[in-house]
Design a protein around this motif. Structure first.
Motif, PDB file in Angstrom:
ATOM      1  N   HIS A 125       7.766 -48.150 -24.580  1.00 37.14           N
ATOM      2  CA  HIS A 125       7.625 -49.224 -23.599  1.00 37.14           C
ATOM      3  C   HIS A 125       6.323 -49.980 -23.878  1.00 37.14           C
ATOM      4  N   SER A 159      11.254 -52.523 -23.647  1.00 36.13           N
ATOM      5  CA  SER A 159      11.293 -51.236 -24.330  1.00 36.13           C
ATOM      6  C   SER A 159      12.154 -51.319 -25.584  1.00 36.13           C
ATOM      7  N   ARG A 219       5.540 -37.743 -21.666  1.00 37.49           N
ATOM      8  CA  ARG A 219       5.371 -39.184 -21.462  1.00 37.49           C
ATOM      9  C   ARG A 219       3.888 -39.486 -21.628  1.00 37.49           C
ATOM     10  N   VAL A 265       3.706 -46.979 -23.435  1.00 36.12           N
ATOM     11  CA  VAL A 265       4.121 -45.686 -22.903  1.00 36.12           C
ATOM     12  C   VAL A 265       5.178 -45.153 -23.860  1.00 36.12           C
ATOM     13  N   GLU A 317       7.805 -42.265 -24.547  1.00 32.96           N
ATOM     14  CA  GLU A 317       8.551 -41.353 -23.679  1.00 32.96           C
ATOM     15  C   GLU A 317       9.577 -40.568 -24.481  1.00 32.96           C
ATOM     16  N   PHE A 376       5.822 -45.570 -14.272  1.00 30.94           N
ATOM     17  CA  PHE A 376       5.955 -44.388 -15.133  1.00 30.94           C
ATOM     18  C   PHE A 376       5.217 -43.220 -14.477  1.00 30.94           C
ATOM     19  N   LEU A 404       2.717 -39.352 -15.843  1.00 36.33           N
ATOM     20  CA  LEU A 404       2.222 -39.455 -17.216  1.00 36.33           C
ATOM     21  C   LEU A 404       1.513 -38.149 -17.596  1.00 36.33           C
ATOM     22  N   TYR A 418       0.690 -42.327 -22.405  1.00 38.61           N
ATOM     23  CA  TYR A 418       0.229 -43.717 -22.255  1.00 38.61           C
ATOM     24  C   TYR A 418      -0.963 -43.975 -23.164  1.00 38.61           C
TER      25      TYR A 418
END
Length: 311
Positions: free
Chosen positions: A169, A160, A200, A193, A195, A220, A223, A202
């Motif tokens: 990430h 990350s 959050r 991802v 965040e 995670f 999502l 993806y």
């Protein structure tokens, strides 16, 4: 040159003989499905005034589809681009079917450009240079940006980095990489991802179906949105090792445990044999077959925007 990276299941790039059969032999023999190079794809004019004011912390994430796998992701006062390809063509020959959702000169200030892998329909160097933002990408990509003065942060899977208050990430995908003749799998591919304080998100990058979706969902949980590819799947005997069809994408969404599905990687560039406007119809049929809530599915027009937030 030996390949540097492999997928989680140990697989590498497609053998040359397989690529030749798809790209040359089957085409010459007329075995490939034929469909037009263009099709009508919905596009709306974006609200540029809105896009130049990113959501503040606590206001979730604003997601704007720019076409293909390109997104403007705005959260916590920042604007990020993912896989921006905003010129009229890739590799000169493959022209856009629909203009980008936001032209480069109309974008808000960009804090970072996230690049999932080095294929030309995801890593468009002229676009990235014109945007001028630092790059976040997988291991091995720094040579692509040599001489551009763009800062580059390289990540391995599950690593990350911070872009201001936002955490980015880098996560696995089932794909491969190549940008030249002798660099197969020398640069790592993946997804992201993103965040923030109350969202959050993806973005899968390019990927086939793989068991890694469940791993991503476990690491995670919750999502708020999964940006998943639904196009470039025909012929499936060849493409299924690197891309998903709409039914695969539905399985991926289920494995991820995400709250919303946002479709991408369709309608912009004619890369494979299915009609450009077929993927959303197949996705709609699959969604109805599964009986999932319609409000969780979003097939945005190019230039369309959706805001998501936790809870």
């Amino acid at each position: 040159m030996t390949t540097r990276f492999k997928n989680l299941d140990g697989s590498g790039p497609q053998p040359f003989g397989t690529v030749f059969k798809w790209a040359v032999a089957d085409k010459l023999a007329g075995r490939r499905r034929k469909s037009p190079d263009h099709a009508p794809v919905p596009r709306v004019e974006p609200d540029l005034t809105l896009l130049h004011t990113p959501p503040a912390p606590g206001e979730g994430a604003r997601l704007t589809w720019l076409g293909h796998a390109s997104w403007l992701v705005q959260l916590d006062g920042l604007s990020l681009l993912i896989d921006p390809v905003l010129r009229d063509a890739i590799n000169v020959v493959i022209r856009r079917n629909v203009p980008p959702g936001v032209p480069i000169d109309k974008l808000p200030p960009i804090a970072a450009s996230l690049v999932s892998h080095n294929h030309y329909d995801h890593l468009d160097l002229p676009t990235l240079v014109d945007v001028g933002a630092p790059i976040v990408t997988g291991l091995g990509h720094a040579p692509v940006f040599k001489g551009t003065r763009l800062g580059v942060t390289e990540l391995n899977w599950w690593q990350s980095t911070q872009v201001g208050p936002v955490t980015v990430h880098f996560v696995p995908s089932q794909h491969w990489s190549r940008r030249g003749l002798n660099d197969a799998n020398q640069m790592l591919w993946g997804g992201f991802v993103v965040e923030g304080s109350t969202a959050r998100v993806y973005h899968s990058g390019d990927t086939a179906w793989f068991k890694g979706f469940a791993d991503i969902g476990k690491r995670f949980p919750g999502l708020d949105a999964a940006l998943l590819p639904i196009g470039a799947y025909d012929p499936e005997w060849f493409m299924s090792r690197q891309h998903m069809n709409p039914e695969d994408a539905a399985r991926a969404y289920e494995a991820l445990g995400a709250r919303r599905f946002l479709a991408m990687h369709w309608g912009t560039f004619k890369l494979t044999d299915e009609p450009l406007d077929e993927p959303p119809r197949r996705l709609d049929t699959e969604w109805n077959r599964r009986g999932w809530p319609r409000e969780d599915l979003h097939v945005l027009p190019v230039g369309g925007t959706l805001t998501v937030r936790a809870g």
